[in-house]
Design a protein around this motif. Structure first.
Motif, PDB file in Angstrom:
ATOM      1  N   GLU A  95      -1.686   3.170   9.253  1.00  0.00           N
ATOM      2  CA  GLU A  95      -0.327   3.645   9.535  1.00  0.00           C
ATOM      3  C   GLU A  95      -0.119   4.047  10.991  1.00  0.00           C
ATOM      4  O   GLU A  95       0.723   4.885  11.301  1.00  0.00           O
ATOM      5  CB  GLU A  95       0.057   4.773   8.586  1.00  0.00           C
ATOM      6  CG  GLU A  95       0.076   4.345   7.139  1.00  0.00           C
ATOM      7  CD  GLU A  95       0.520   5.426   6.181  1.00  0.00           C
ATOM      8  OE1 GLU A  95       0.630   6.610   6.595  1.00  0.00           O
ATOM      9  OE2 GLU A  95       0.781   5.087   5.016  1.00  0.00           O
ATOM     10  N   GLU A 132       3.363   3.093  12.017  1.00  0.00           N
ATOM     11  CA  GLU A 132       4.391   3.891  11.354  1.00  0.00           C
ATOM     12  C   GLU A 132       4.465   5.314  11.898  1.00  0.00           C
ATOM     13  O   GLU A 132       5.547   5.900  11.962  1.00  0.00           O
ATOM     14  CB  GLU A 132       4.123   3.965   9.844  1.00  0.00           C
ATOM     15  CG  GLU A 132       4.303   2.654   9.125  1.00  0.00           C
ATOM     16  CD  GLU A 132       3.929   2.757   7.654  1.00  0.00           C
ATOM     17  OE1 GLU A 132       3.943   3.865   7.095  1.00  0.00           O
ATOM     18  OE2 GLU A 132       3.609   1.711   7.070  1.00  0.00           O
ATOM     19  N   GLN A 133       3.311   5.876  12.241  1.00  0.00           N
ATOM     20  CA  GLN A 133       3.274   7.300  12.589  1.00  0.00           C
ATOM     21  C   GLN A 133       3.162   7.595  14.083  1.00  0.00           C
ATOM     22  O   GLN A 133       3.368   8.740  14.493  1.00  0.00           O
ATOM     23  CB  GLN A 133       2.109   7.971  11.851  1.00  0.00           C
ATOM     24  CG  GLN A 133       2.289   7.954  10.340  1.00  0.00           C
ATOM     25  CD  GLN A 133       1.221   8.778   9.652  1.00  0.00           C
ATOM     26  OE1 GLN A 133       0.853   9.844  10.133  1.00  0.00           O
ATOM     27  NE2 GLN A 133       0.722   8.279   8.532  1.00  0.00           N
TER      28      GLN A 133
END
Length: 172
Positions: free
Chosen positions: A20, A23-24
């Motif tokens: 991720e 995403e993060q």
């Protein structure tokens, strides 16, 4: 068996997706990580530590691959262009690494202020300006960007971790 850079780029991107990172984190976060890795490269060059140089070059490349993914820039043509005219003039390796750092600092500054020059062409040109001296260091150390990227990928491919305060922290 070593993989080609063309094989490694999607594997690294998939690794980052699974953790991720895209995403993060942000492109700026990835450049800060690149800065950390370039610092390790400067130290490794200053110490003339080939193993650490290879590791740092590979780690810098991983972070640049991730940055390019964030910015929707294809890394493969950039790496091809950076390999076209290697410069193997013998100068201090740490001096060449400082050139990478100088270019990276400009990119970090531009990313931080959301520069209007933040175009695909500008990013491609700037990443190439970092990869060319990385390639010079690799060649002067009798290695290659591909070998260094393989080393980095083999080190991270099974690594697990989590994102804390804008940084991927590996599990112990």
């Amino acid at each position: 068996m070593n993989k080609t850079i063309q094989e490694l780029v999607p594997l690294i991107q998939e690794w980052a997706k699974e953790r991720e990172i895209y995403e993060q984190l942000t492109p700026f976060d990835e450049l800060i990580k690149t800065h950390e890795e370039v610092g390790e490269l400067i130290k490794a060059c200053y110490d003339n530590d080939k193993t650490a140089i290879q590791d740092a070059i590979g780690d810098v490349m991983v972070t640049l691959i991730n940055y390019c993914y964030f910015k929707e820039v294809d890394f493969i043509p950039i790496i091809r262009k950076s390999l076209e005219r290697p410069n193997t003039t013998r100068v201090s390796l740490w001096f060449i690494a400082l050139e990478v750092n100088r270019t990276l600092n400009s990119l970090i500054f531009d990313e931080a202020r959301n520069n209007v020059f933040d175009t695909l062409e500008y990013i491609s040109f700037t990443i190439c300006r970092m990869l060319r001296p990385l390639n010079s260091i690799a060649l002067l150390e009798d290695t290659s960007l591909e070998e260094c990227l393989n080393i980095a990928y083999n080190e991270i491919k099974n690594r697990k971790g989590r994102i804390i305060n804008g940084k991927f922290i590996k599990d112990r």
